[in-house]
Design an enzyme around this catalytic site. Structure first.
Site, PDB file in Angstrom:
ATOM      1  CG  ASP A 127     -14.350  65.984 132.674  1.00  0.00           C
ATOM      2  OD1 ASP A 127     -15.033  65.689 132.025  1.00  0.00           O
ATOM      3  OD2 ASP A 127     -14.476  66.589 133.940  1.00  0.00           O
ATOM      4  CG  ASP A 145     -19.520  66.539 131.595  1.00  0.00           C
ATOM      5  OD1 ASP A 145     -20.227  65.538 132.072  1.00  0.00           O
ATOM      6  OD2 ASP A 145     -18.195  66.907 131.521  1.00  0.00           O
TER       7      ASP A 145
END
Length: 166
Positions: A127, A145
């Site tokens: 991330d 995401d």
């Protein structure tokens, strides 16, 4: 094609040109962006882009919002794969919604595959986009995401708004 026409048509399936193109685009862009983040961003050091968004690389061993952090990696890989297969089955059996529904399912599938690749390769998901309000951090996420968020929004729009109007 108008939305009215699309709602009554069967969505192009997972193996359609539209489905495969969107899945591939999501996976490719996601994996390239993560590779750049891994190569160029120092771990857990932020670079402000906007007042609410920074580049901030972390390794997420859980799922959304670090839920299930510390769970067995094999369990998360299996769970993600199973959920992805369920999404593909729902997509393949969908009877209406046209291109909008196909795009929603393709975004979900591509996002899931992008994060699944990370889990299999690294044991975590990379991330690197940090959403925050001042000093208050909201969450760190990646482009897979984003697809996993937009896809369900499109499906909800069709099934909860468009279908109700019909």
């Amino acid at each position: 094609m108008t939305e009215t026409t699309q709602t009554g048509t069967r969505p192009p399936g997972p193996l359609s040109a539209l489905g495969l193109a969107i899945i591939a685009a999501v996976v490719i862009v996601d994996q390239i962006s993560k590779a750049i983040a891994e190569a160029r961003l120092d771990y857990q050091h932020g670079i402000e882009l906007l007042p609410i968004l920074a580049l901030y690389r972390v390794h997420n061993t859980g799922v959304a919002f670090s839920f299930a952090h510390g769970f067995d990696s094999l369990l998360l890989v299996g769970g993600t794969a199973l959920i992805t297969l369920v999404v593909l089955w729902l997509w393949a059996t969908a009877r209406d919604g046209g291109r909008l529904v196909a795009i929603g399912f393709a975004l979900i599938t591509g996002g899931a595959i992008g994060n699944l690749i990370d889990r299999v390769r690294f044991g975590h998901v990379v991330d690197f986009l940090y959403l925050h309000l001042g000093d208050r951090g909201l969450f760190v996420f990646n482009l897979a995401d984003v697809a996993l968020t937009i896809g369900p929004i499109l499906l909800a729009w069709h099934y909860l708004v468009v279908e109700r109007k019909r």
